[in-house]
Design an enzyme around this catalytic site. Structure first.
Site, PDB file in Angstrom:
ATOM      1  N   HIS A  68       0.820  -1.217   0.000  1.00 55.14           N
ATOM      2  CA  HIS A  68       0.000   0.000   0.000  1.00 55.14           C
ATOM      3  C   HIS A  68       0.855   1.270   0.000  1.00 55.14           C
ATOM      4  O   HIS A  68       0.319   2.377  -0.086  1.00 55.14           O
ATOM      5  CB  HIS A  68      -1.008  -0.008   1.159  1.00 55.14           C
ATOM      6  N   ASP A 112       0.010  -7.747   1.397  1.00 53.81           N
ATOM      7  CA  ASP A 112       0.500  -6.368   1.442  1.00 53.81           C
ATOM      8  C   ASP A 112       2.033  -6.357   1.474  1.00 53.81           C
ATOM      9  O   ASP A 112       2.655  -6.070   2.499  1.00 53.81           O
ATOM     10  CB  ASP A 112      -0.088  -5.675   2.672  1.00 53.81           C
ATOM     11  N   GLY A 202       3.132   6.915   9.121  1.00 53.35           N
ATOM     12  CA  GLY A 202       4.527   7.016   8.713  1.00 53.35           C
ATOM     13  C   GLY A 202       5.334   5.774   8.948  1.00 53.35           C
ATOM     14  O   GLY A 202       6.488   5.708   8.549  1.00 53.35           O
ATOM     15  N   SER A 204       4.218   2.572   8.111  1.00 50.49           N
ATOM     16  CA  SER A 204       3.880   1.503   7.171  1.00 50.49           C
ATOM     17  C   SER A 204       5.099   1.062   6.377  1.00 50.49           C
ATOM     18  O   SER A 204       5.943   1.865   5.980  1.00 50.49           O
ATOM     19  CB  SER A 204       2.819   1.988   6.184  1.00 50.49           C
ATOM     20  N   GLY A 205       5.185  -0.248   6.150  1.00 55.54           N
ATOM     21  CA  GLY A 205       6.267  -0.784   5.343  1.00 55.54           C
ATOM     22  C   GLY A 205       7.513  -1.122   6.116  1.00 55.54           C
ATOM     23  O   GLY A 205       8.402  -1.801   5.605  1.00 55.54           O
TER      24      GLY A 205
END
Length: 245
Positions: A68, A112, A202, A204-205
């Site tokens: 995402h 994801d 901030g 995410s990932g």
């Protein structure tokens, strides 16, 4: 596409956090600033010149992050404060994007995971290092102690340009299903048992790191812990095929 109200992306929402019952967490309570460059695998991703995601280096020319976070991405490695130029920083353009072919965000964030092939190999040193991935597809045992880090908000609407981190403990699949009935084999939950301490805008990932191994990717959550992470071990065949290893 409009996301369901209950689905909350941990970074890719561009608005400020709302105050309804299911709102995205807007702060990390109990987290702390990481010792500078103590997480040399971390990557700061500037996405479409508008917002940031986290990521992590899994090979000298490959970064892993959440699907995402997809956009026009540039990568900063070796950063502690990504807002200022640091001698330790290395910047990269992305040569190719490898989105999981079954990524789906219609209800929850399924599959994801995104791999970024860098245009050039990173120079590995004490500031920039790769992090190992799981060696098998086994589930992450419940109560495993982990660390999650990122450059997300640390207070409502207050960004931090410095890397922060917090502890998280893996939950059993049975317990996680109580919070997230949509849970699949490609997901894992983690949270702090003893204090409200979790990921935020901030983050995410970024990686969920357990015993020095990247076991998860920050994916989504609600206004309270636990959060959902992409379970990396589930995707090892796709990762190995994509990276040609």
């Amino acid at each position: 596409m409009e996301r369901p109200q209950r689905l909350l992306l941990l970074l890719s929402l561009l608005s400020y956090p709302s105050t309804h019952a299911g709102a995205l967490r807007s702060q990390i309570v109990g987290g702390h600033e990481a010792m500078p460059h103590s997480r040399p695998y971390m990557a700061a991703l500037k996405v479409s010149s508008r917002f940031y995601c986290g990521g992590f280096l899994v090979a000298p020319d490959w970064v892993m992050t959440a699907a995402h976070c997809m956009g026009d991405i540039s990568v900063i490695l070796g950063a502690h404060n990504y807002h200022i130029p640091e001698a330790s920083q290395q910047m990269f353009a992305v040569e190719s994007y490898h989105l999981h072919p079954e990524y789906n965000a219609n209800y929850a964030l399924y599959n994801d995971i995104l791999l970024l092939k860098l245009r050039h190999k990173a120079q590995l040193n004490k500031y920039v290092q790769v992090i190992p991935l799981p060696k098998s597809s086994s589930d992450l045992p419940a109560d495993t102690k982990c660390i999650v880090s990122g450059w997300g908000l640390i207070d409502q609407e207050v960004p931090t340009y410095k890397l922060f981190e917090t502890n998280a403990t893996a939950l059993s699949r049975r317990k996680c299903l109580l919070f997230y009935p949509e849970l699949t084999d490609g997901m894992v939950c983690a949270a702090s048992y003893h204090k409200l301490s979790d990921v935020s805008h901030g983050d995410s990932g970024g990686p969920l790191v357990c015993n020095g191994v990247a076991q998860g990717i920050v994916s989504y959550g609600f206004h309270f812990p636990p959060s959902v992470y992409t379970r990396i071990a589930h995707y090892l065949p796709w990762i190995q095929k994509t990276m040609g290893q």
